[in-house]
Design a protein around this motif. Sequence first.
Motif, PDB file in Angstrom:
ATOM      1  N   ASP A  80       0.879  -1.244  -0.031  1.00  0.00           N
ATOM      2  CA  ASP A  80      -0.006   0.105  -0.007  1.00  0.00           C
ATOM      3  C   ASP A  80       0.705   1.324  -0.071  1.00  0.00           C
ATOM      4  OD1 ASP A  80      -2.419  -1.667   0.403  1.00  0.00           O
ATOM      5  OD2 ASP A  80      -2.000  -1.918   2.269  1.00  0.00           O
ATOM      6  N   TYR A  81       2.120   1.088   0.849  1.00  0.00           N
ATOM      7  CA  TYR A  81       2.879   2.281   0.942  1.00  0.00           C
ATOM      8  C   TYR A  81       4.243   1.660   0.644  1.00  0.00           C
ATOM      9  CZ  TYR A  81      -0.891   4.823   3.225  1.00  0.00           C
ATOM     10  OH  TYR A  81      -2.161   5.265   3.340  1.00  0.00           O
ATOM     11  N   ALA A  82       5.247   2.520  -0.049  1.00  0.00           N
ATOM     12  CA  ALA A  82       6.623   2.360  -0.330  1.00  0.00           C
ATOM     13  C   ALA A  82       7.011   3.764   0.455  1.00  0.00           C
ATOM     14  CB  ALA A  82       6.862   2.086  -1.559  1.00  0.00           C
ATOM     15  N   ILE A  83       8.123   3.557   1.456  1.00  0.00           N
ATOM     16  CA  ILE A  83       8.501   4.616   2.129  1.00  0.00           C
ATOM     17  C   ILE A  83      10.215   4.629   1.879  1.00  0.00           C
ATOM     18  CG2 ILE A  83       9.078   5.728   4.293  1.00  0.00           C
ATOM     19  CD1 ILE A  83       6.659   4.333   5.329  1.00  0.00           C
ATOM     20  N   LEU A  84      10.716   5.802   1.528  1.00  0.00           N
ATOM     21  CA  LEU A  84      12.034   6.115   1.285  1.00  0.00           C
ATOM     22  C   LEU A  84      12.195   7.554   2.040  1.00  0.00           C
ATOM     23  CD1 LEU A  84      14.204   5.014  -0.525  1.00  0.00           C
ATOM     24  CD2 LEU A  84      13.913   6.858  -2.135  1.00  0.00           C
ATOM     25  N   SER A  85      12.717   7.336   3.507  1.00  0.00           N
ATOM     26  CA  SER A  85      13.007   8.534   4.181  1.00  0.00           C
ATOM     27  C   SER A  85      14.377   8.690   4.269  1.00  0.00           C
ATOM     28  CB  SER A  85      12.467   8.203   5.478  1.00  0.00           C
ATOM     29  OG  SER A  85      12.865   8.891   6.535  1.00  0.00           O
ATOM     30  N   GLN A  86      14.710   9.909   3.814  1.00  0.00           N
ATOM     31  CA  GLN A  86      16.346  10.478   3.920  1.00  0.00           C
ATOM     32  C   GLN A  86      17.159   9.557   3.355  1.00  0.00           C
ATOM     33  OE1 GLN A  86      17.573  12.842   7.264  1.00  0.00           O
ATOM     34  NE2 GLN A  86      15.289  13.074   7.850  1.00  0.00           N
ATOM     35  N   THR A  87      16.700   8.921   1.952  1.00  0.00           N
ATOM     36  CA  THR A  87      17.364   8.052   1.392  1.00  0.00           C
ATOM     37  C   THR A  87      17.514   8.164  -0.262  1.00  0.00           C
ATOM     38  OG1 THR A  87      16.866   6.252   3.066  1.00  0.00           O
ATOM     39  CG2 THR A  87      17.851   5.565   0.796  1.00  0.00           C
ATOM     40  N   LEU A  88      16.681   9.204  -0.635  1.00  0.00           N
ATOM     41  CA  LEU A  88      16.485   9.619  -2.089  1.00  0.00           C
ATOM     42  C   LEU A  88      17.955  10.030  -2.476  1.00  0.00           C
ATOM     43  CD1 LEU A  88      14.824   9.460  -4.802  1.00  0.00           C
ATOM     44  CD2 LEU A  88      14.192  11.809  -4.121  1.00  0.00           C
ATOM     45  N   GLN A  89      18.667  11.009  -1.609  1.00  0.00           N
ATOM     46  CA  GLN A  89      19.661  11.710  -2.115  1.00  0.00           C
ATOM     47  C   GLN A  89      20.951  10.877  -1.970  1.00  0.00           C
ATOM     48  OE1 GLN A  89      17.893  12.320   0.794  1.00  0.00           O
ATOM     49  NE2 GLN A  89      19.568  12.089   2.390  1.00  0.00           N
ATOM     50  N   THR A  90      20.765   9.615  -1.491  1.00  0.00           N
ATOM     51  CA  THR A  90      22.039   8.721  -1.326  1.00  0.00           C
ATOM     52  C   THR A  90      22.174   7.659  -2.419  1.00  0.00           C
ATOM     53  OG1 THR A  90      20.823   7.101   0.139  1.00  0.00           O
ATOM     54  CG2 THR A  90      21.877   9.203   1.220  1.00  0.00           C
ATOM     55  N   THR A  91      20.877   7.588  -3.254  1.00  0.00           N
ATOM     56  CA  THR A  91      21.008   6.732  -4.287  1.00  0.00           C
ATOM     57  C   THR A  91      21.583   7.112  -5.508  1.00  0.00           C
ATOM     58  OG1 THR A  91      18.649   7.438  -5.227  1.00  0.00           O
ATOM     59  CG2 THR A  91      18.896   5.832  -3.383  1.00  0.00           C
ATOM     60  N   LYS A  92      22.089   6.208  -6.199  1.00  0.00           N
ATOM     61  CA  LYS A  92      22.911   6.504  -7.553  1.00  0.00           C
ATOM     62  C   LYS A  92      21.985   6.826  -8.502  1.00  0.00           C
ATOM     63  CE  LYS A  92      26.323   3.218  -6.705  1.00  0.00           C
ATOM     64  NZ  LYS A  92      26.806   1.636  -6.583  1.00  0.00           N
ATOM     65  N   HIS A  93      20.653   6.507  -8.583  1.00  0.00           N
ATOM     66  CA  HIS A  93      19.681   6.750  -9.766  1.00  0.00           C
ATOM     67  C   HIS A  93      18.324   7.069  -9.040  1.00  0.00           C
ATOM     68  CE1 HIS A  93      22.539   5.435 -12.492  1.00  0.00           C
ATOM     69  NE2 HIS A  93      22.742   4.182 -12.039  1.00  0.00           N
ATOM     70  N   PRO A  94      18.318   8.132  -8.456  1.00  0.00           N
ATOM     71  CA  PRO A  94      17.199   8.400  -7.762  1.00  0.00           C
ATOM     72  C   PRO A  94      15.793   8.602  -8.653  1.00  0.00           C
ATOM     73  CG  PRO A  94      18.471  10.326  -7.988  1.00  0.00           C
ATOM     74  CD  PRO A  94      19.343   9.278  -8.435  1.00  0.00           C
ATOM     75  N   ASP A  95      15.883   8.910 -10.037  1.00  0.00           N
ATOM     76  CA  ASP A  95      14.833   8.755 -10.690  1.00  0.00           C
ATOM     77  C   ASP A  95      14.405   7.269 -11.007  1.00  0.00           C
ATOM     78  OD1 ASP A  95      17.344   7.906 -12.150  1.00  0.00           O
ATOM     79  OD2 ASP A  95      16.569   8.690 -14.195  1.00  0.00           O
ATOM     80  N   ARG A  96      15.079   6.358 -11.058  1.00  0.00           N
ATOM     81  CA  ARG A  96      14.670   4.920 -11.115  1.00  0.00           C
ATOM     82  C   ARG A  96      14.237   4.433  -9.772  1.00  0.00           C
ATOM     83  NH1 ARG A  96      20.034   2.679 -13.727  1.00  0.00           N
ATOM     84  NH2 ARG A  96      20.325   4.324 -15.602  1.00  0.00           N
ATOM     85  N   VAL A  97      14.827   4.699  -8.784  1.00  0.00           N
ATOM     86  CA  VAL A  97      14.352   4.331  -7.493  1.00  0.00           C
ATOM     87  C   VAL A  97      13.035   4.918  -7.173  1.00  0.00           C
ATOM     88  CG1 VAL A  97      14.699   4.726  -5.189  1.00  0.00           C
ATOM     89  CG2 VAL A  97      16.330   4.057  -6.333  1.00  0.00           C
ATOM     90  N   LEU A  98      12.607   6.233  -7.495  1.00  0.00           N
ATOM     91  CA  LEU A  98      11.211   6.649  -7.493  1.00  0.00           C
ATOM     92  C   LEU A  98      10.486   6.050  -8.496  1.00  0.00           C
ATOM     93  CD1 LEU A  98       9.599   8.758  -5.869  1.00  0.00           C
ATOM     94  CD2 LEU A  98      10.305  10.235  -7.614  1.00  0.00           C
ATOM     95  N   ASP A  99      10.668   5.589  -9.567  1.00  0.00           N
ATOM     96  CA  ASP A  99       9.714   4.936 -10.465  1.00  0.00           C
ATOM     97  C   ASP A  99       9.380   3.537  -9.804  1.00  0.00           C
ATOM     98  OD1 ASP A  99       9.463   6.914 -12.292  1.00  0.00           O
ATOM     99  OD2 ASP A  99      11.060   5.829 -13.703  1.00  0.00           O
ATOM    100  N   GLU A 100      10.285   2.937  -9.290  1.00  0.00           N
ATOM    101  CA  GLU A 100      10.315   1.466  -8.635  1.00  0.00           C
ATOM    102  C   GLU A 100       9.236   1.693  -7.397  1.00  0.00           C
ATOM    103  OE1 GLU A 100      11.110  -1.491  -9.601  1.00  0.00           O
ATOM    104  OE2 GLU A 100      11.556  -0.753 -11.437  1.00  0.00           O
ATOM    105  N   LEU A 101       9.552   2.649  -6.487  1.00  0.00           N
ATOM    106  CA  LEU A 101       8.592   2.681  -5.559  1.00  0.00           C
ATOM    107  C   LEU A 101       7.252   2.952  -5.958  1.00  0.00           C
ATOM    108  CD1 LEU A 101      10.540   5.521  -3.116  1.00  0.00           C
ATOM    109  CD2 LEU A 101      10.194   3.115  -2.674  1.00  0.00           C
ATOM    110  N   LEU A 102       7.011   3.677  -6.926  1.00  0.00           N
ATOM    111  CA  LEU A 102       5.604   4.023  -7.248  1.00  0.00           C
ATOM    112  C   LEU A 102       4.984   2.627  -8.244  1.00  0.00           C
ATOM    113  CD1 LEU A 102       5.636   7.778  -8.051  1.00  0.00           C
ATOM    114  CD2 LEU A 102       4.346   6.568  -6.429  1.00  0.00           C
ATOM    115  N   ARG A 103       5.815   2.027  -8.510  1.00  0.00           N
ATOM    116  CA  ARG A 103       5.474   0.660  -9.074  1.00  0.00           C
ATOM    117  C   ARG A 103       5.132  -0.486  -8.271  1.00  0.00           C
ATOM    118  NH1 ARG A 103       7.404  -4.202  -9.763  1.00  0.00           N
ATOM    119  NH2 ARG A 103       9.487  -3.910  -9.040  1.00  0.00           N
ATOM    120  N   ILE A 104       5.719  -0.611  -6.871  1.00  0.00           N
ATOM    121  CA  ILE A 104       5.788  -1.613  -6.016  1.00  0.00           C
ATOM    122  C   ILE A 104       4.710  -1.115  -5.071  1.00  0.00           C
ATOM    123  CG2 ILE A 104       7.900  -2.686  -6.353  1.00  0.00           C
ATOM    124  CD1 ILE A 104       8.810  -1.475  -4.051  1.00  0.00           C
ATOM    125  N   GLY A 105       4.372   0.250  -4.656  1.00  0.00           N
ATOM    126  CA  GLY A 105       3.672   0.877  -3.963  1.00  0.00           C
ATOM    127  C   GLY A 105       2.557   1.617  -4.632  1.00  0.00           C
TER     128      GLY A 105
END
Length: 196
Positions: A80-105
């Motif tokens: 129902d929810y995918a949470i990424l708290s104070q982690t986005l800025q540490t990822t190599k590919h924030p755009d892909r990570v956000l796409d995956e968050l919204l795919r699985i949540g």
Amino acid sequence: MPLRPDLALIAAHVAPGSRVLDVGCGDGTLMAALRDERGCDARGLELDAHNVAECVGRGLSAIQGDADTDLELYPDASFDYAILSQTLQTTKHPDRVLDELLRIGRRAFVSFPNFAHWRVRLSLLRYGRMPVTKLLPMEWYETPNIHHLSVADFRDFVAKRDIRVEGAWFLSKGVLTSESLANIRAEHAVFLLTRG
């Protein structure tokens, strides 16, 4: 132990009984609160093996993994929810990570430090160096932050990707502040996002 202000805000807006994936869950503090106070089925994905062991020791379901590479292993709409708290800025590919968050949540919470906060700007202007503050306590060469972003950057980013903002909260010294001038006044931002 009380929740960090951004985590408390997220926990208060997660519907009771939800299935939640906390990406970059740390020691499981948020997952424990969601399980114990909201009756959620909370799972975690964490890079640091010591933190995973702490989660498991607290009776939490967490696995070791990397947000940049391992989110693709989860099925569509499995939470129902995918949470990424104070982690986005540490990822190599924030755009892909956000796409995956919204795919699985069905919804995604994203929180991050606002690098356009006035204290950060003043420190840069005054000293000409990357700031070290209470909320950003590491020297530039020690920090896990590899993508410095502001509230305005994030708003532009989601608008260009047709991501809908369901909610946005801004914190200064751990207290909610108004959306007015958030790009300069907020130390942290929390966004609740959905697709379409």
